[in-house]
Design a protein around this motif. Structure first.
Motif, PDB file in Angstrom:
ATOM      1  N   MET A 204       0.832  -1.202   0.000  1.00 51.36           N
ATOM      2  CA  MET A 204       0.000   0.000   0.000  1.00 51.36           C
ATOM      3  C   MET A 204       0.867   1.251   0.000  1.00 51.36           C
ATOM      4  N   ALA A 205       1.901   1.263   0.831  1.00 47.90           N
ATOM      5  CA  ALA A 205       2.792   2.416   0.916  1.00 47.90           C
ATOM      6  C   ALA A 205       3.523   2.644  -0.398  1.00 47.90           C
ATOM      7  N   ALA A 206       3.909   1.537  -1.056  1.00 53.21           N
ATOM      8  CA  ALA A 206       4.627   1.660  -2.328  1.00 53.21           C
ATOM      9  C   ALA A 206       3.755   2.329  -3.390  1.00 53.21           C
ATOM     10  N   TYR A 207       2.492   1.915  -3.459  1.00 51.24           N
ATOM     11  CA  TYR A 207       1.593   2.541  -4.433  1.00 51.24           C
ATOM     12  C   TYR A 207       1.285   3.987  -4.043  1.00 51.24           C
ATOM     13  N   ALA A 208       1.066   4.224  -2.750  1.00 52.21           N
ATOM     14  CA  ALA A 208       0.742   5.578  -2.311  1.00 52.21           C
ATOM     15  C   ALA A 208       1.889   6.537  -2.571  1.00 52.21           C
ATOM     16  N   ALA A 209       3.122   6.050  -2.477  1.00 51.93           N
ATOM     17  CA  ALA A 209       4.288   6.922  -2.644  1.00 51.93           C
ATOM     18  C   ALA A 209       4.349   7.557  -4.021  1.00 51.93           C
ATOM     19  N   VAL A 210       3.794   6.854  -5.031  1.00 53.35           N
ATOM     20  CA  VAL A 210       3.856   7.382  -6.399  1.00 53.35           C
ATOM     21  C   VAL A 210       2.484   7.876  -6.863  1.00 53.35           C
ATOM     22  N   GLY A 211       1.565   8.067  -5.918  1.00 51.64           N
ATOM     23  CA  GLY A 211       0.276   8.645  -6.255  1.00 51.64           C
ATOM     24  C   GLY A 211      -0.721   7.682  -6.839  1.00 51.64           C
ATOM     25  N   ASN A 212      -0.486   6.373  -6.721  1.00 48.72           N
ATOM     26  CA  ASN A 212      -1.398   5.374  -7.273  1.00 48.72           C
ATOM     27  C   ASN A 212      -2.340   4.893  -6.169  1.00 48.72           C
ATOM     28  N   ARG A 213      -3.309   5.748  -5.839  1.00 46.08           N
ATOM     29  CA  ARG A 213      -4.225   5.417  -4.747  1.00 46.08           C
ATOM     30  C   ARG A 213      -5.110   4.231  -5.101  1.00 46.08           C
ATOM     31  N   ALA A 214      -5.491   4.090  -6.364  1.00 44.21           N
ATOM     32  CA  ALA A 214      -6.398   3.009  -6.759  1.00 44.21           C
ATOM     33  C   ALA A 214      -5.800   1.647  -6.432  1.00 44.21           C
ATOM     34  N   ASP A 215      -4.534   1.434  -6.799  1.00 44.56           N
ATOM     35  CA  ASP A 215      -3.913   0.140  -6.514  1.00 44.56           C
ATOM     36  C   ASP A 215      -3.616  -0.028  -5.036  1.00 44.56           C
ATOM     37  N   ALA A 216      -3.360   1.075  -4.337  1.00 45.04           N
ATOM     38  CA  ALA A 216      -3.165   0.990  -2.886  1.00 45.04           C
ATOM     39  C   ALA A 216      -4.456   0.519  -2.215  1.00 45.04           C
ATOM     40  N   LEU A 217      -5.597   1.054  -2.652  1.00 46.82           N
ATOM     41  CA  LEU A 217      -6.882   0.637  -2.101  1.00 46.82           C
ATOM     42  C   LEU A 217      -7.218  -0.798  -2.488  1.00 46.82           C
ATOM     43  N   ARG A 218      -6.870  -1.181  -3.728  1.00 45.13           N
ATOM     44  CA  ARG A 218      -7.113  -2.562  -4.152  1.00 45.13           C
ATOM     45  C   ARG A 218      -6.280  -3.552  -3.319  1.00 45.13           C
ATOM     46  N   THR A 219      -5.082  -3.129  -2.957  1.00 48.08           N
ATOM     47  CA  THR A 219      -4.244  -3.986  -2.114  1.00 48.08           C
ATOM     48  C   THR A 219      -4.923  -4.255  -0.783  1.00 48.08           C
TER      49      THR A 219
END
Length: 284
Positions: A204-219
Motif C-alpha cells: 500500500m505504501a509503495a503505491y501511495a508513494a507514487v500517487g497510485n491510490r487506486a492500486d493501494a486501495l485494491r491492495t
C-alpha cells in the motif's frame, strides 16, 4: 572468510573458489557448530540434530565420522599437522573461527538491526541499502534436505528475518519514491507470506508513494478478502487506519525524483510508515 549457511553451505576465501560441503549430515552438524561456537555444542545435542527421528544403534561412532568430515572441511591446509579449529572439550564440541570470519545469517541479522535504526532516524537510503544487503544474504533455503526441531527453529528465524528485511527495504524505497524497488520488495514479502498484514501495508505504501491510490486501495481489499477467507478475521486496526487515510486523502503525491542520500528524506503519510513501528527498535 565468509561462511554461508543459507542456501548452499560454503566457505569462501578471497581469491579461492568456494568450498562446498556436500554431506547433508555434515552440513547440519557444521551449521549448528557455527551458530553455537561461543558456548559449544554437546555431543548429545549434535547427535539429536543430525538424527532428529531417533539415534542409530552405533550413533557414537557415526557421530565421530560426521565430526571428522566437518573437521576436515574447516581445517586449513596451512595449519600445522594436528592443528584444527574444531576440538572436543569436556563433552562439548568447540569450533574456533578466524577473527575476520563472517557468517551470512549473523551478518544479515546485524544489518536488519542497523536498518531499523536508520529507518527510525529517517535515513532511508542507508536503511534501504542495509536491508537489501540482508535480503541478498538470505537468498535460498536453510538446510532444505534436513528436518528436526533445531533446524526448523533456525529456519523460522531465517524466514522472519528475511521478511523483516524485505519490508524494511520496501518502506525505505517508498520513502525515497523509488517505486520499482518498493513494489519489488513488497511483492516478494506478500508472496512469501500471503497472510502477513505488514507486507500488504508495504505494498500500500509503495503505491501511495507514487500517487497510485487506486492500486493501494485494491491492495487493502485483497488483504481483507484473504484474511476473511483463510482466517475469518478483519485487517488489524493499523491497516484499517492506513486504508481510511487513503480514502480521506484528496490527492496523493505525484511521482518525483529524489536523489538517494544518507540524510533524512521526505516521508510518507504517518499512517503508512507508522504502521511499521512495531518492527523498529524499542524506544523509537
Amino acid at each position: 572468510m565468509l561462511i554461508r549457511i543459507v542456501g548452499l553451505v560454503t566457505i569462501e576465501h578471497d581469491g579461492i573458489p568456494p568450498q562446498h560441503l556436500s554431506s547433508a549430515q555434515a552440513q547440519v552438524a557444521f551449521t549448528r557448530l557455527i551458530l553455537e561456537r561461543t558456548t559449544g555444542t554437546s555431543r548429545d545435542q549434535l547427535a539429536d540434530t543430525v538424527w532428529p527421528e531417533g539415534l542409530p544403534d552405533t550413533w557414537a561412532s557415526a557421530l565421530r565420522s560426521v565430526v571428522s568430515r566437518v573437521r576436515a572441511y574447516v581445517t586449513s591446509p596451512l595449519q600445522k599437522p594436528g592443528e584444527t579449529p574444531l576440538i572436543a572439550q569436556s563433552g562439548r564440541y568447540l569450533l574456533h573461527l578466524p577473527d575476520d570470519a563472517a557468517v551470512d545469517l549473523e551478518a544479515a541479522d546485524m544489518a536488519v538491526t542497523e536498518a531499523k535504526e536508520a529507518f527510525a532516524e529517517r535515513a532511508y537510503a542507508v536503511a534501504q541499502q542495509l536491508a537489501a544487503g540482508a535480503v541478498s544474504n538470505l537468498r535460498g533455503s536453510f538446510l532444505p534436505a534436513h528436518e528436526g526441531e533445531w533446524v526448523n527453529g533456525i529456519r523460522d528465524r531465517v524466514d522472519e528475518l528475511r521478511l523483516t528485511a524485505l519490508e524494511l527495504a520496501s518502506l525505505s524505497a517508498s520513502a525515497l519514491r523509488d517505486d520499482h524497488h518498493a513494489l519489488r520488495y513488497a511483492d516478494e514479502a506478500v508472496r512469501r507470506s500471503p497472510l502477513r498484514e505488514s507486507a500488504y501495508r508495504c505494498r500500500m505504501a509503495a503505491y501511495a508513494a507514487v500517487g497510485n491510490r487506486a492500486d493501494a486501495l485494491r491492495t487493502y481489499q485483497r488483504l481483507r478478502e484473504v484474511l476473511a477467507e483463510e482466517l475469518g478475521i478483519d485487517p488489524a486496526a493499523e491497516t484499517q487506519a492506513a486504508y481510511l487515510e487513503l480514502l480521506q486523502t484528496p490527492e496523493l503525491p505525484q511521482p518525483r525524483d529524489i536523489a538517494p542520500g544518507p540524510g533524512p528524506q521526505d516521508s510518507l503519510d504517518p499512517h503508512l510508515l507508522g504502521a511499521f513501528d512495531a518492527l523498529l527498535p524499542p524506544g523509537r
